[in-house]
Design an enzyme around this catalytic site. Structure first.
Site, short mmCIF file in Angstrom:
data_model
loop_
_atom_site.label_atom_id
_atom_site.label_comp_id
_atom_site.label_asym_id
_atom_site.label_seq_id
_atom_site.Cartn_x
_atom_site.Cartn_y
_atom_site.Cartn_z
N HIS A 230 35.92 51.78 53.10
CA HIS A 230 36.33 52.16 51.74
C HIS A 230 35.82 51.18 50.70
O HIS A 230 36.16 51.27 49.52
CB HIS A 230 37.87 52.24 51.71
CG HIS A 230 38.43 52.98 50.56
ND1 HIS A 230 39.31 52.42 49.66
CD2 HIS A 230 38.27 54.26 50.15
CE1 HIS A 230 39.66 53.30 48.76
NE2 HIS A 230 39.04 54.43 49.02
N LYS A 232 33.45 49.13 48.03
CA LYS A 232 32.41 49.41 47.02
C LYS A 232 31.86 48.08 46.55
O LYS A 232 32.53 47.36 45.80
CB LYS A 232 32.98 50.19 45.83
CG LYS A 232 33.55 51.56 46.19
CD LYS A 232 35.04 51.52 46.32
CE LYS A 232 35.61 52.90 46.58
NZ LYS A 232 37.01 52.84 47.01
N ASP A 237 20.35 40.09 43.90
CA ASP A 237 19.72 38.76 43.97
C ASP A 237 20.69 37.64 44.31
O ASP A 237 20.39 36.47 44.09
CB ASP A 237 19.01 38.42 42.65
CG ASP A 237 17.81 39.32 42.40
OD1 ASP A 237 17.35 39.97 43.35
OD2 ASP A 237 17.35 39.37 41.25
N HIS A 438 42.68 55.84 38.98
CA HIS A 438 42.16 55.43 40.28
C HIS A 438 42.06 53.91 40.41
O HIS A 438 41.59 53.41 41.41
CB HIS A 438 40.77 56.07 40.47
CG HIS A 438 40.27 56.04 41.88
ND1 HIS A 438 39.19 55.28 42.27
CD2 HIS A 438 40.70 56.68 43.00
CE1 HIS A 438 38.95 55.47 43.56
NE2 HIS A 438 39.86 56.31 44.03
N LYS A 440 42.94 50.09 41.11
CA LYS A 440 43.68 49.53 42.24
C LYS A 440 43.83 48.03 42.03
O LYS A 440 42.88 47.27 42.30
CB LYS A 440 42.94 49.80 43.54
CG LYS A 440 42.44 51.23 43.70
CD LYS A 440 41.29 51.29 44.69
CE LYS A 440 40.61 52.64 44.68
NZ LYS A 440 41.45 53.73 45.11
N ASP A 445 52.26 37.53 36.12
CA ASP A 445 52.64 36.46 35.19
C ASP A 445 51.54 36.06 34.22
O ASP A 445 51.58 34.96 33.64
CB ASP A 445 53.10 35.22 35.96
CG ASP A 445 54.41 35.44 36.70
OD1 ASP A 445 55.08 36.46 36.40
OD2 ASP A 445 54.76 34.62 37.55
#
Length: 520
Positions: A230, A232, A237, A438, A440, A445
Protein backbone atom coordinates in the site's frame (compact mmCIF):
# COMPACT_ATOMS: atom_id res chain seq x y z
CA UNK A 1 -18.59 -30.57 -24.51
CA UNK A 2 -20.58 -27.93 -22.66
CA UNK A 3 -22.79 -30.62 -21.09
CA UNK A 4 -19.73 -32.54 -19.90
CA UNK A 5 -18.26 -29.40 -18.34
CA UNK A 6 -21.58 -28.62 -16.67
CA UNK A 7 -21.80 -32.18 -15.32
CA UNK A 8 -18.26 -31.97 -13.93
CA UNK A 9 -19.05 -28.65 -12.29
CA UNK A 10 -22.21 -30.08 -10.75
CA UNK A 11 -20.31 -33.07 -9.42
CA UNK A 12 -17.61 -30.84 -7.94
CA UNK A 13 -20.23 -28.70 -6.25
CA UNK A 14 -22.01 -31.78 -4.87
CA UNK A 15 -18.73 -33.11 -3.52
CA UNK A 16 -17.95 -29.74 -1.89
CA UNK A 17 -21.36 -29.53 -0.22
CA UNK A 18 -21.15 -33.17 0.91
CA UNK A 19 -17.78 -32.65 2.56
CA UNK A 20 -18.28 -29.08 3.74
CA UNK A 21 -18.59 -30.08 7.40
CA UNK A 22 -15.23 -31.88 7.29
CA UNK A 23 -13.61 -28.99 5.41
CA UNK A 24 -14.87 -26.53 8.02
CA UNK A 25 -13.60 -28.77 10.83
CA UNK A 26 -10.18 -28.93 9.19
CA UNK A 27 -10.03 -25.14 8.69
CA UNK A 28 -11.15 -24.62 12.30
CA UNK A 29 -8.28 -26.76 13.55
CA UNK A 30 -5.84 -24.81 11.38
CA UNK A 31 -7.17 -21.45 12.62
CA UNK A 32 -7.19 -22.40 16.31
CA UNK A 33 -4.01 -24.45 16.64
CA UNK A 34 -1.67 -23.51 13.79
CA UNK A 35 -2.10 -19.75 13.31
CA UNK A 36 -1.16 -17.12 15.87
CA UNK A 37 -4.18 -14.86 15.54
CA UNK A 38 -5.91 -12.43 17.83
CA UNK A 39 -8.69 -14.34 19.71
CA UNK A 40 -11.34 -11.99 18.29
CA UNK A 41 -10.22 -12.80 14.75
CA UNK A 42 -10.28 -16.53 15.55
CA UNK A 43 -13.89 -16.37 16.77
CA UNK A 44 -14.90 -14.22 13.81
CA UNK A 45 -13.55 -16.76 11.33
CA UNK A 46 -15.14 -19.68 13.17
CA UNK A 47 -18.54 -17.97 13.20
CA UNK A 48 -18.21 -17.10 9.52
CA UNK A 49 -17.30 -20.68 8.59
CA UNK A 50 -20.23 -22.24 10.44
CA UNK A 51 -22.98 -19.66 9.96
CA UNK A 52 -22.15 -18.80 6.34
CA UNK A 53 -20.76 -22.20 5.31
CA UNK A 54 -20.22 -21.82 1.56
CA UNK A 55 -19.25 -18.17 1.33
CA UNK A 56 -17.31 -18.42 4.60
CA UNK A 57 -15.13 -21.12 3.03
CA UNK A 58 -14.32 -18.95 -0.01
CA UNK A 59 -13.79 -15.84 2.17
CA UNK A 60 -11.23 -17.84 4.12
CA UNK A 61 -9.36 -18.87 0.98
CA UNK A 62 -9.19 -15.25 -0.21
CA UNK A 63 -8.62 -13.29 3.01
CA UNK A 64 -6.96 -15.64 5.50
CA UNK A 65 -3.67 -16.74 3.98
CA UNK A 66 -1.39 -16.58 7.00
CA UNK A 67 -0.41 -20.21 6.58
CA UNK A 68 2.27 -19.39 3.99
CA UNK A 69 3.19 -15.87 5.05
CA UNK A 70 6.60 -16.80 6.46
CA UNK A 71 7.58 -18.54 3.22
CA UNK A 72 6.39 -15.66 1.02
CA UNK A 73 8.43 -13.05 2.87
CA UNK A 74 11.55 -15.06 3.75
CA UNK A 75 13.57 -13.35 1.00
CA UNK A 76 12.14 -9.96 1.87
CA UNK A 77 12.88 -10.42 5.56
CA UNK A 78 16.54 -10.98 4.76
CA UNK A 79 16.61 -7.63 2.99
CA UNK A 80 14.94 -5.90 5.92
CA UNK A 81 17.85 -6.93 8.13
CA UNK A 82 19.93 -4.32 6.34
CA UNK A 83 19.41 -1.87 9.17
CA UNK A 84 23.06 -1.35 10.08
CA UNK A 85 22.65 2.42 9.87
CA UNK A 86 19.97 2.32 12.55
CA UNK A 87 22.02 0.06 14.82
CA UNK A 88 25.05 2.25 14.21
CA UNK A 89 23.16 5.39 15.13
CA UNK A 90 21.64 3.66 18.17
CA UNK A 91 25.06 2.74 19.51
CA UNK A 92 26.16 6.33 19.09
CA UNK A 93 23.15 7.63 21.03
CA UNK A 94 23.85 5.21 23.86
CA UNK A 95 27.53 6.08 23.92
CA UNK A 96 26.94 9.84 23.89
CA UNK A 97 24.24 9.59 26.56
CA UNK A 98 21.89 11.90 24.66
CA UNK A 99 19.85 12.20 21.53
CA UNK A 100 21.40 14.53 18.98
CA UNK A 101 20.30 18.02 19.88
CA UNK A 102 17.45 19.15 17.67
CA UNK A 103 14.22 20.86 18.73
CA UNK A 104 11.63 18.68 20.52
CA UNK A 105 14.04 15.82 21.19
CA UNK A 106 14.02 16.52 24.91
CA UNK A 107 10.32 15.59 24.97
CA UNK A 108 10.22 13.06 22.13
CA UNK A 109 13.67 11.49 22.28
CA UNK A 110 12.23 8.34 23.84
CA UNK A 111 9.84 7.92 20.89
CA UNK A 112 12.67 8.47 18.40
CA UNK A 113 14.79 5.96 20.29
CA UNK A 114 11.99 3.39 20.26
CA UNK A 115 11.50 3.73 16.50
CA UNK A 116 15.25 3.51 16.02
CA UNK A 117 15.93 0.50 18.23
CA UNK A 118 12.92 -1.65 17.42
CA UNK A 119 11.93 -0.41 13.97
CA UNK A 120 15.31 0.40 12.43
CA UNK A 121 14.09 3.92 11.61
CA UNK A 122 17.10 6.22 11.34
CA UNK A 123 16.52 9.69 12.78
CA UNK A 124 17.51 12.20 10.09
CA UNK A 125 18.13 15.84 10.79
CA UNK A 126 18.62 18.20 7.84
CA UNK A 127 15.33 18.15 5.99
CA UNK A 128 12.73 20.39 4.41
CA UNK A 129 9.06 19.42 4.08
CA UNK A 130 6.42 20.73 1.71
CA UNK A 131 2.79 19.70 2.25
CA UNK A 132 0.36 19.01 -0.61
CA UNK A 133 -3.38 18.61 -0.02
CA UNK A 134 -4.48 18.87 -3.67
CA UNK A 135 -3.72 16.23 -6.30
CA UNK A 136 -3.23 18.65 -9.19
CA UNK A 137 -0.60 20.60 -7.27
CA UNK A 138 1.16 17.48 -6.05
CA UNK A 139 1.47 15.83 -9.46
CA UNK A 140 2.44 19.10 -11.15
CA UNK A 141 5.29 19.45 -8.66
CA UNK A 142 6.28 15.80 -9.10
CA UNK A 143 6.46 16.19 -12.89
CA UNK A 144 8.63 19.31 -12.54
CA UNK A 145 11.06 17.47 -10.29
CA UNK A 146 11.16 14.42 -12.58
CA UNK A 147 12.03 16.67 -15.51
CA UNK A 148 15.10 17.81 -13.54
CA UNK A 149 16.26 14.28 -12.61
CA UNK A 150 19.90 13.56 -13.47
CA UNK A 151 20.55 10.04 -12.15
CA UNK A 152 17.44 8.02 -11.28
CA UNK A 153 13.69 8.15 -10.69
CA UNK A 154 12.19 5.45 -8.48
CA UNK A 155 8.38 5.28 -8.42
CA UNK A 156 6.22 3.08 -6.20
CA UNK A 157 2.43 3.31 -5.98
CA UNK A 158 -0.27 0.96 -4.78
CA UNK A 159 -2.56 2.03 -7.64
CA UNK A 160 -1.45 3.05 -11.13
CA UNK A 161 -4.29 3.57 -13.58
CA UNK A 162 -3.65 3.89 -17.29
CA UNK A 163 -5.57 7.14 -17.65
CA UNK A 164 -4.76 10.76 -18.50
CA UNK A 165 -2.67 11.31 -15.36
CA UNK A 166 -0.28 8.43 -16.00
CA UNK A 167 -0.31 9.24 -19.73
CA UNK A 168 0.98 12.74 -18.90
CA UNK A 169 3.83 11.27 -16.86
CA UNK A 170 5.01 8.64 -19.35
CA UNK A 171 6.59 11.08 -21.88
CA UNK A 172 8.63 12.68 -19.09
CA UNK A 173 9.85 9.28 -17.90
CA UNK A 174 10.72 8.16 -21.43
CA UNK A 175 12.58 11.41 -22.14
CA UNK A 176 14.59 11.14 -18.90
CA UNK A 177 15.37 7.48 -19.61
CA UNK A 178 16.62 8.41 -23.09
CA UNK A 179 19.06 10.83 -21.44
CA UNK A 180 20.56 8.19 -19.18
CA UNK A 181 18.33 8.62 -16.13
CA UNK A 182 17.39 5.22 -14.71
CA UNK A 183 13.63 4.85 -14.22
CA UNK A 184 11.98 2.11 -12.19
CA UNK A 185 8.26 1.70 -11.54
CA UNK A 186 6.91 -0.63 -8.86
CA UNK A 187 3.17 -1.22 -8.49
CA UNK A 188 0.96 -3.58 -6.52
CA UNK A 189 -0.62 -6.57 -8.24
CA UNK A 190 -4.06 -5.67 -6.93
CA UNK A 191 -3.95 -1.88 -7.30
CA UNK A 192 -2.26 -2.02 -10.70
CA UNK A 193 -4.16 -4.97 -12.14
CA UNK A 194 -5.75 -2.84 -14.86
CA UNK A 195 -2.44 -1.66 -16.32
CA UNK A 196 -2.59 -3.00 -19.88
CA UNK A 197 0.25 -5.10 -21.24
CA UNK A 198 0.69 -2.73 -24.16
CA UNK A 199 1.61 0.06 -21.71
CA UNK A 200 4.10 -2.18 -19.93
CA UNK A 201 5.62 -3.19 -23.28
CA UNK A 202 5.88 0.49 -24.22
CA UNK A 203 7.75 1.26 -20.98
CA UNK A 204 10.04 -1.74 -21.38
CA UNK A 205 10.84 -0.77 -24.97
CA UNK A 206 11.87 2.67 -23.72
CA UNK A 207 14.24 1.06 -21.21
CA UNK A 208 12.06 1.71 -18.16
CA UNK A 209 12.06 -1.17 -15.70
CA UNK A 210 8.79 -2.24 -14.07
CA UNK A 211 7.96 -4.74 -11.34
CA UNK A 212 4.71 -6.00 -9.87
CA UNK A 213 4.30 -6.83 -6.19
CA UNK A 214 2.31 -10.07 -5.85
CA UNK A 215 1.11 -10.21 -9.47
CA UNK A 216 -2.23 -11.85 -10.34
CA UNK A 217 -1.98 -15.39 -11.62
CA UNK A 218 -5.17 -15.55 -13.71
CA UNK A 219 -5.35 -12.49 -15.92
CA UNK A 220 -6.61 -9.72 -13.64
CA UNK A 221 -7.87 -12.11 -10.97
CA UNK A 222 -5.87 -11.77 -7.75
CA UNK A 223 -7.03 -13.87 -4.81
CA UNK A 224 -4.42 -12.40 -2.45
CA UNK A 225 -6.47 -9.66 -0.85
CA UNK A 226 -4.13 -9.61 2.13
CA UNK A 227 -0.47 -8.53 2.08
CA UNK A 228 -0.92 -5.74 -0.43
CA UNK A 229 1.86 -3.19 -0.88
CA UNK A 230 0.00 0.00 0.00
CA UNK A 231 3.07 2.27 -0.05
CA UNK A 232 3.37 5.37 -2.24
CA UNK A 233 6.98 6.46 -2.63
CA UNK A 234 8.87 8.46 -5.23
CA UNK A 235 12.58 9.17 -4.89
CA UNK A 236 14.50 11.37 -7.34
CA UNK A 237 18.30 11.28 -7.34
CA UNK A 238 18.31 10.43 -3.63
CA UNK A 239 17.72 14.10 -2.80
CA UNK A 240 13.90 14.43 -3.01
CA UNK A 241 11.27 11.99 -1.80
CA UNK A 242 7.47 11.93 -1.86
CA UNK A 243 5.25 9.94 0.51
CA UNK A 244 1.55 10.16 1.31
CA UNK A 245 -1.93 9.16 0.25
CA UNK A 246 -2.19 10.04 -3.45
CA UNK A 247 -2.06 7.22 -6.00
CA UNK A 248 -1.88 7.64 -9.78
CA UNK A 249 -5.38 7.92 -11.19
CA UNK A 250 -7.90 10.51 -12.35
CA UNK A 251 -9.95 10.24 -9.13
CA UNK A 252 -6.97 11.65 -7.23
CA UNK A 253 -7.32 14.79 -9.34
CA UNK A 254 -10.99 15.06 -8.35
CA UNK A 255 -12.23 13.87 -11.76
CA UNK A 256 -14.36 10.94 -10.60
CA UNK A 257 -18.00 12.09 -10.19
CA UNK A 258 -18.59 9.36 -7.61
CA UNK A 259 -16.18 10.96 -5.12
CA UNK A 260 -15.94 14.58 -6.28
CA UNK A 261 -13.09 16.61 -4.82
CA UNK A 262 -10.34 14.36 -3.47
CA UNK A 263 -8.86 15.66 -0.21
CA UNK A 264 -5.56 13.95 0.54
CA UNK A 265 -2.18 14.73 2.08
CA UNK A 266 1.22 14.11 0.52
CA UNK A 267 4.66 15.16 1.76
CA UNK A 268 7.59 16.29 -0.35
CA UNK A 269 10.78 15.72 1.63
CA UNK A 270 14.09 17.26 0.59
CA UNK A 271 17.17 16.18 2.50
CA UNK A 272 18.38 13.21 4.46
CA UNK A 273 15.02 11.50 4.91
CA UNK A 274 14.84 10.99 1.13
CA UNK A 275 17.61 8.42 1.58
CA UNK A 276 15.43 6.54 4.08
CA UNK A 277 12.64 6.45 1.50
CA UNK A 278 15.15 5.24 -1.08
CA UNK A 279 16.18 2.36 1.21
CA UNK A 280 12.52 1.47 1.70
CA UNK A 281 11.94 1.45 -2.06
CA UNK A 282 15.04 -0.67 -2.63
CA UNK A 283 13.90 -3.32 -0.15
CA UNK A 284 10.53 -3.65 -1.91
CA UNK A 285 12.10 -3.55 -5.37
CA UNK A 286 14.61 -6.24 -4.46
CA UNK A 287 11.76 -8.55 -3.49
CA UNK A 288 9.42 -7.84 -6.41
CA UNK A 289 11.93 -7.01 -9.15
CA UNK A 290 14.54 -9.67 -8.25
CA UNK A 291 17.30 -7.06 -8.54
CA UNK A 292 19.53 -6.15 -5.62
CA UNK A 293 19.82 -2.37 -5.70
CA UNK A 294 22.14 -2.42 -2.70
CA UNK A 295 24.89 -3.73 -4.99
CA UNK A 296 24.88 -0.32 -6.73
CA UNK A 297 26.35 2.17 -4.28
CA UNK A 298 25.50 5.20 -6.42
CA UNK A 299 21.83 4.87 -5.42
CA UNK A 300 22.90 5.62 -1.85
CA UNK A 301 25.91 7.84 -2.50
CA UNK A 302 24.43 10.77 -0.60
CA UNK A 303 24.43 8.69 2.59
CA UNK A 304 28.13 9.48 2.96
CA UNK A 305 27.57 13.20 2.76
CA UNK A 306 24.66 13.60 5.12
CA UNK A 307 25.24 13.77 8.87
CA UNK A 308 22.28 11.56 9.78
CA UNK A 309 24.09 8.69 8.05
CA UNK A 310 27.58 9.84 8.98
CA UNK A 311 27.26 9.56 12.76
CA UNK A 312 30.67 8.70 14.25
CA UNK A 313 31.08 5.33 15.88
CA UNK A 314 31.37 5.07 19.66
CA UNK A 315 34.61 6.58 20.82
CA UNK A 316 35.43 8.01 17.41
CA UNK A 317 35.82 11.74 16.86
CA UNK A 318 35.27 13.58 13.64
CA UNK A 319 33.85 12.24 10.41
CA UNK A 320 34.36 8.67 9.32
CA UNK A 321 37.15 7.87 6.95
CA UNK A 322 36.08 8.27 3.37
CA UNK A 323 33.13 10.46 4.30
CA UNK A 324 32.95 14.18 3.87
CA UNK A 325 31.61 16.75 6.27
CA UNK A 326 28.65 18.78 5.10
CA UNK A 327 29.04 22.52 5.04
CA UNK A 328 26.06 24.90 4.85
CA UNK A 329 26.38 25.30 1.07
CA UNK A 330 26.20 21.53 0.54
CA UNK A 331 23.32 21.25 2.96
CA UNK A 332 21.45 23.93 1.04
CA UNK A 333 21.97 22.00 -2.21
CA UNK A 334 20.21 19.07 -0.60
CA UNK A 335 17.28 21.27 0.41
CA UNK A 336 18.37 21.10 4.05
CA UNK A 337 17.51 24.44 5.54
CA UNK A 338 16.90 23.58 9.19
CA UNK A 339 17.29 20.88 11.80
CA UNK A 340 13.98 19.17 11.14
CA UNK A 341 13.88 15.66 12.55
CA UNK A 342 12.21 12.95 10.47
CA UNK A 343 11.95 9.19 10.86
CA UNK A 344 10.61 7.06 8.02
CA UNK A 345 8.64 4.26 9.68
CA UNK A 346 7.60 1.15 7.79
CA UNK A 347 5.54 -1.85 8.81
CA UNK A 348 3.97 -4.86 7.18
CA UNK A 349 3.21 -8.56 7.56
CA UNK A 350 6.92 -9.30 7.20
CA UNK A 351 7.70 -7.26 10.34
CA UNK A 352 7.88 -8.69 13.82
CA UNK A 353 6.29 -5.53 15.26
CA UNK A 354 3.44 -3.27 14.24
CA UNK A 355 5.75 -0.29 14.15
CA UNK A 356 3.40 2.34 12.71
CA UNK A 357 0.65 1.36 15.14
CA UNK A 358 3.07 1.38 18.09
CA UNK A 359 4.37 4.79 17.01
CA UNK A 360 0.78 6.07 17.07
CA UNK A 361 0.22 4.56 20.50
CA UNK A 362 3.25 6.31 21.95
CA UNK A 363 2.16 9.62 20.43
CA UNK A 364 -1.32 9.25 21.93
CA UNK A 365 0.08 8.48 25.36
CA UNK A 366 2.38 11.52 25.23
CA UNK A 367 -0.34 13.98 24.17
CA UNK A 368 -1.06 16.73 26.68
CA UNK A 369 -3.15 19.22 24.73
CA UNK A 370 -4.71 17.80 21.57
CA UNK A 371 -4.74 14.94 19.08
CA UNK A 372 -6.03 15.51 15.55
CA UNK A 373 -6.64 12.48 13.32
CA UNK A 374 -7.57 12.25 9.65
CA UNK A 375 -8.27 8.83 8.16
CA UNK A 376 -10.65 7.38 5.57
CA UNK A 377 -11.02 4.18 7.65
CA UNK A 378 -11.15 4.05 11.44
CA UNK A 379 -11.18 0.41 12.58
CA UNK A 380 -8.71 0.46 15.50
CA UNK A 381 -7.61 -2.45 17.63
CA UNK A 382 -8.30 -2.43 21.36
CA UNK A 383 -4.98 -0.79 22.28
CA UNK A 384 -5.42 2.18 19.93
CA UNK A 385 -9.08 2.64 20.82
CA UNK A 386 -8.31 2.53 24.56
CA UNK A 387 -5.43 5.01 24.21
CA UNK A 388 -7.68 7.53 22.42
CA UNK A 389 -10.54 7.07 24.87
CA UNK A 390 -8.21 7.52 27.84
CA UNK A 391 -6.74 10.66 26.26
CA UNK A 392 -10.21 12.11 25.64
CA UNK A 393 -11.30 11.25 29.17
CA UNK A 394 -8.16 12.94 30.54
CA UNK A 395 -9.00 16.30 29.02
CA UNK A 396 -6.99 15.99 25.80
CA UNK A 397 -8.85 17.51 22.83
CA UNK A 398 -9.23 14.44 20.60
CA UNK A 399 -10.70 15.14 17.16
CA UNK A 400 -11.34 12.54 14.47
CA UNK A 401 -12.18 13.36 10.83
CA UNK A 402 -13.53 10.69 8.45
CA UNK A 403 -15.24 10.81 5.01
CA UNK A 404 -18.96 11.39 4.65
CA UNK A 405 -19.27 8.68 1.98
CA UNK A 406 -17.93 5.12 1.72
CA UNK A 407 -15.66 3.69 -0.94
CA UNK A 408 -15.64 0.35 0.94
CA UNK A 409 -19.09 0.04 2.58
CA UNK A 410 -18.29 -2.60 5.24
CA UNK A 411 -15.22 -0.67 6.39
CA UNK A 412 -17.16 2.60 6.43
CA UNK A 413 -20.00 1.30 8.58
CA UNK A 414 -17.54 -0.38 10.95
CA UNK A 415 -15.81 3.02 11.14
CA UNK A 416 -19.11 4.70 12.01
CA UNK A 417 -19.69 2.24 14.85
CA UNK A 418 -16.35 3.19 16.41
CA UNK A 419 -17.24 6.86 16.01
CA UNK A 420 -20.07 6.26 18.49
CA UNK A 421 -17.59 4.94 21.07
CA UNK A 422 -15.28 7.89 20.54
CA UNK A 423 -18.09 10.40 21.03
CA UNK A 424 -19.21 8.64 24.21
CA UNK A 425 -15.62 8.90 25.52
CA UNK A 426 -15.55 12.68 24.98
CA UNK A 427 -13.87 12.94 21.58
CA UNK A 428 -15.21 15.16 18.79
CA UNK A 429 -15.86 13.45 15.46
CA UNK A 430 -16.51 14.97 12.03
CA UNK A 431 -17.49 13.79 8.56
CA UNK A 432 -15.83 15.60 5.65
CA UNK A 433 -18.58 16.81 3.29
CA UNK A 434 -16.59 18.42 0.44
CA UNK A 435 -15.85 15.28 -1.56
CA UNK A 436 -13.80 12.33 -0.32
CA UNK A 437 -11.28 12.47 2.54
CA UNK A 438 -8.30 10.17 1.95
CA UNK A 439 -5.65 11.89 4.12
CA UNK A 440 -3.96 9.58 6.63
CA UNK A 441 -2.25 11.20 9.56
CA UNK A 442 -1.97 12.28 13.17
CA UNK A 443 -0.95 15.61 14.71
CA UNK A 444 -0.12 15.95 18.41
CA UNK A 445 0.15 19.14 20.50
CA UNK A 446 1.40 21.23 17.56
CA UNK A 447 4.81 19.52 17.89
CA UNK A 448 4.86 16.11 16.18
CA UNK A 449 2.98 14.78 13.17
CA UNK A 450 2.88 11.43 11.41
CA UNK A 451 1.53 11.21 7.84
CA UNK A 452 1.89 8.63 5.13
CA UNK A 453 0.06 5.65 3.65
CA UNK A 454 -1.30 3.88 6.74
CA UNK A 455 -4.97 4.11 7.60
CA UNK A 456 -6.08 3.95 11.22
CA UNK A 457 -7.26 0.36 10.89
CA UNK A 458 -6.22 -3.19 11.61
CA UNK A 459 -5.54 -3.95 7.93
CA UNK A 460 -2.94 -1.17 7.69
CA UNK A 461 -1.41 -2.10 11.04
CA UNK A 462 -1.05 -5.82 10.32
CA UNK A 463 -1.87 -6.94 6.77
CA UNK A 464 -0.60 -4.24 4.38
CA UNK A 465 2.87 -2.91 3.67
CA UNK A 466 2.81 0.74 4.76
CA UNK A 467 5.19 3.66 5.24
CA UNK A 468 4.78 6.87 7.25
CA UNK A 469 6.95 9.86 8.08
CA UNK A 470 7.09 10.96 11.72
CA UNK A 471 8.08 14.63 11.78
CA UNK A 472 9.48 16.28 14.89
CA UNK A 473 8.91 19.91 13.97
CA UNK A 474 6.58 22.64 15.20
CA UNK A 475 6.38 24.49 11.89
CA UNK A 476 5.45 21.47 9.79
CA UNK A 477 3.00 20.15 12.37
CA UNK A 478 1.31 23.54 12.70
CA UNK A 479 1.00 23.68 8.88
CA UNK A 480 -0.74 20.30 8.90
CA UNK A 481 -2.94 21.35 11.82
CA UNK A 482 -3.91 24.53 10.00
CA UNK A 483 -5.10 22.45 7.05
CA UNK A 484 -7.02 20.20 9.46
CA UNK A 485 -8.75 23.17 11.11
CA UNK A 486 -9.62 24.64 7.71
CA UNK A 487 -11.14 21.28 6.74
CA UNK A 488 -13.50 21.60 9.70
CA UNK A 489 -15.28 24.32 7.73
CA UNK A 490 -16.26 21.59 5.25
CA UNK A 491 -17.30 19.11 7.92
CA UNK A 492 -20.41 18.11 9.81
CA UNK A 493 -19.85 17.28 13.47
CA UNK A 494 -21.32 13.98 14.61
CA UNK A 495 -22.61 14.94 18.04
CA UNK A 496 -24.29 12.60 20.51
CA UNK A 497 -27.80 13.65 19.34
CA UNK A 498 -26.81 13.25 15.67
CA UNK A 499 -25.36 9.81 16.29
CA UNK A 500 -28.36 8.72 18.37
CA UNK A 501 -30.76 9.75 15.58
CA UNK A 502 -29.31 7.40 12.95
CA UNK A 503 -31.81 5.11 11.26
CA UNK A 504 -32.45 1.46 11.99
CA UNK A 505 -30.86 0.53 8.68
CA UNK A 506 -27.65 2.33 9.62
CA UNK A 507 -27.62 0.60 13.01
CA UNK A 508 -27.97 -2.83 11.38
CA UNK A 509 -25.16 -2.09 8.91
CA UNK A 510 -22.98 -0.87 11.77
CA UNK A 511 -23.48 -3.98 13.87
CA UNK A 512 -22.97 -6.38 10.96
CA UNK A 513 -19.81 -4.60 9.86
CA UNK A 514 -18.51 -4.32 13.43
CA UNK A 515 -18.67 -8.12 13.77
CA UNK A 516 -16.37 -8.38 10.75
CA UNK A 517 -13.98 -5.63 11.94
CA UNK A 518 -11.13 -8.05 12.86
CA UNK A 519 -11.13 -9.13 9.19
CA UNK A 520 -11.47 -5.70 7.56
Amino acid sequence: MAQAAFRQGTEAWSWLMGHLLYINMFLSIVIVFFQRRDPKAVWTWLLLLYFVPVFGFFFYLIFAQDYHKSKMFRIKEVGDRLSSSARYQGRFFKHSGKVIEIPLMEDYGDLAGYNLELGGSVLTFNNRVEVFTDGKEKFADLCREMEKARHFIHIQYYIIRDDELFASMVPILKERQSRGVEVRILYDGMGGRFLPKRRLRELKKAGIRTACFFPPFLGRLNLRVNYRNHRKIVVIDGRIGYVGGFNIGREYLGKNPRFGYWRDTHLKISGEAAISLQIRFALDWNYAGKENLFLNSHYFADCAGLPGFGVPSPGQEGPQEGKKEVNPEEAQSHGCVKKLGIQIIASGPDSLRRQIRDNYLRLFHKARNHIYIQTPYFVPDDAVLSALKIAAGSGVDVRLMIPCKPDHPFVYWATYSYVGEMIAAGARCYTYENGFLHAKGVMVDGHVSCYGTANMDIRSFELNFEVNATIYDDETTLCLEKAFLEDLNCCREVTKPVYASRSLGVRIKEQASRLLSPLL
